[in-house]
Write a protein that holds these residues in place. Sequence first.
Motif, PDB file in Angstrom:
ATOM      1  N   SER A   1       0.823  -1.209   0.000  1.00 46.33           N
ATOM      2  CA  SER A   1       0.000   0.000   0.000  1.00 46.33           C
ATOM      3  C   SER A   1       0.862   1.267   0.000  1.00 46.33           C
ATOM      4  CB  SER A   1      -0.961   0.009   1.189  1.00 46.33           C
ATOM      5  OG  SER A   1      -0.242   0.064   2.399  1.00 46.33           O
ATOM      6  N   SER A   2       2.091   1.177   0.509  1.00 45.26           N
ATOM      7  CA  SER A   2       2.978   2.349   0.547  1.00 45.26           C
ATOM      8  C   SER A   2       4.151   2.238  -0.425  1.00 45.26           C
ATOM      9  CB  SER A   2       3.528   2.548   1.961  1.00 45.26           C
ATOM     10  OG  SER A   2       4.434   1.513   2.292  1.00 45.26           O
ATOM     11  N   GLY A   3       4.499   1.007  -0.847  1.00 43.47           N
ATOM     12  CA  GLY A   3       5.667   0.796  -1.704  1.00 43.47           C
ATOM     13  C   GLY A   3       6.977   0.747  -0.937  1.00 43.47           C
ATOM     14  N   VAL A   4       6.903   0.683   0.383  1.00 39.24           N
ATOM     15  CA  VAL A   4       8.097   0.746   1.229  1.00 39.24           C
ATOM     16  C   VAL A   4       8.409  -0.629   1.824  1.00 39.24           C
ATOM     17  CG1 VAL A   4       9.092   1.772   3.314  1.00 39.24           C
ATOM     18  CG2 VAL A   4       7.698   3.170   1.773  1.00 39.24           C
ATOM     19  N   PHE A   5       9.701  -0.996   1.788  1.00 41.72           N
ATOM     20  CA  PHE A   5      10.203  -2.186   2.461  1.00 41.72           C
ATOM     21  C   PHE A   5      10.778  -1.746   3.804  1.00 41.72           C
ATOM     22  CE2 PHE A   5      13.826  -4.782   3.704  1.00 41.72           C
ATOM     23  CZ  PHE A   5      13.246  -6.040   3.768  1.00 41.72           C
ATOM     24  N   THR A   6      10.389  -2.439   4.873  1.00 35.96           N
ATOM     25  CA  THR A   6      10.930  -2.187   6.208  1.00 35.96           C
ATOM     26  C   THR A   6      11.667  -3.443   6.656  1.00 35.96           C
ATOM     27  OG1 THR A   6       9.091  -0.695   6.698  1.00 35.96           O
ATOM     28  CG2 THR A   6      10.374  -1.505   8.566  1.00 35.96           C
ATOM     29  N   ALA A   7      12.948  -3.303   6.960  1.00 34.08           N
ATOM     30  CA  ALA A   7      13.778  -4.462   7.320  1.00 34.08           C
ATOM     31  C   ALA A   7      13.277  -5.107   8.611  1.00 34.08           C
ATOM     32  CB  ALA A   7      15.227  -4.033   7.474  1.00 34.08           C
ATOM     33  N   PRO A   8      12.934  -6.400   8.558  1.00 35.24           N
ATOM     34  CA  PRO A   8      12.488  -7.078   9.774  1.00 35.24           C
ATOM     35  C   PRO A   8      13.645  -7.418  10.714  1.00 35.24           C
ATOM     36  CG  PRO A   8      12.329  -8.556   7.901  1.00 35.24           C
ATOM     37  CD  PRO A   8      12.761  -7.223   7.366  1.00 35.24           C
ATOM     38  N   ARG A   9      14.888  -7.368  10.188  1.00 35.20           N
ATOM     39  CA  ARG A   9      16.057  -7.605  11.039  1.00 35.20           C
ATOM     40  C   ARG A   9      17.314  -7.066  10.377  1.00 35.20           C
ATOM     41  NH1 ARG A   9      15.260 -13.315   9.394  1.00 35.20           N
ATOM     42  NH2 ARG A   9      17.169 -13.992   8.391  1.00 35.20           N
ATOM     43  N   ASP A  10      18.377  -6.952  11.159  1.00 33.74           N
ATOM     44  CA  ASP A  10      19.663  -6.468  10.665  1.00 33.74           C
ATOM     45  C   ASP A  10      20.216  -7.419   9.610  1.00 33.74           C
ATOM     46  OD1 ASP A  10      19.375  -4.709  12.776  1.00 33.74           O
ATOM     47  OD2 ASP A  10      21.215  -5.296  13.809  1.00 33.74           O
ATOM     48  N   GLY A  11      20.977  -6.876   8.662  1.00 34.82           N
ATOM     49  CA  GLY A  11      21.663  -7.721   7.703  1.00 34.82           C
ATOM     50  C   GLY A  11      22.025  -6.991   6.424  1.00 34.82           C
ATOM     51  N   GLN A  12      22.678  -7.729   5.543  1.00 37.92           N
ATOM     52  CA  GLN A  12      23.058  -7.240   4.217  1.00 37.92           C
ATOM     53  C   GLN A  12      21.931  -7.610   3.256  1.00 37.92           C
ATOM     54  OE1 GLN A  12      26.359  -6.008   3.372  1.00 37.92           O
ATOM     55  NE2 GLN A  12      25.771  -5.616   1.287  1.00 37.92           N
ATOM     56  N   TYR A  13      21.358  -6.606   2.595  1.00 39.48           N
ATOM     57  CA  TYR A  13      20.246  -6.801   1.678  1.00 39.48           C
ATOM     58  C   TYR A  13      20.647  -6.348   0.280  1.00 39.48           C
ATOM     59  CZ  TYR A  13      17.041  -7.250   5.691  1.00 39.48           C
ATOM     60  OH  TYR A  13      16.402  -7.655   6.835  1.00 39.48           O
ATOM     61  N   VAL A  14      20.036  -6.953  -0.707  1.00 37.97           N
ATOM     62  CA  VAL A  14      20.211  -6.554  -2.093  1.00 37.97           C
ATOM     63  C   VAL A  14      18.842  -6.113  -2.615  1.00 37.97           C
ATOM     64  CG1 VAL A  14      20.795  -7.325  -4.435  1.00 37.97           C
ATOM     65  CG2 VAL A  14      22.146  -8.112  -2.482  1.00 37.97           C
TER      66      VAL A  14
END
Length: 138
Positions: A45-58
């Motif tokens: 609905s917002s287009g936003v990803f919120t990290a559920p935990r710490d880490g390296q993301y691509v």
Amino acid sequence: MLGNRCNSKKVTFTAGTHAPGTTASGHTLVFPVVINNEGGGYDPSSGVFTAPRDGQYVFFVSAQGYSSDTLYVSIVHNGVPKVMTMSDGGRKKDFYDSGSNLVALNLKTSDRVWAQCQSGSHYHSEGIAITTFSGFLI
């Protein structure tokens, strides 16, 4: 159920659009067609990803521009653009071009990432998603 998704070891999402659309400079592109959202980090609905935990993301964005617009789309981390893609509509009406880019980011829990229009306005998809936004924890 949401709690179980957030505790998942995997965090991955792909979302897209299913029809042509327009946006404006500075606006978040919203990808309402969710193909996968393991870990529950992406909000369609917002287009936003919120990290559920710490880490390296691509993260990866692919923007199919059309019309005579040149469409610039950035991947933004907590309000700071990190990489940008460009699809050059040229000077021809009904001309299609695509641009894509990828970025690896170190995120903390609750960091936010989204695709944002920097310039231009027309993006395209047809039934199956062409303009997409994806991310995953590595």
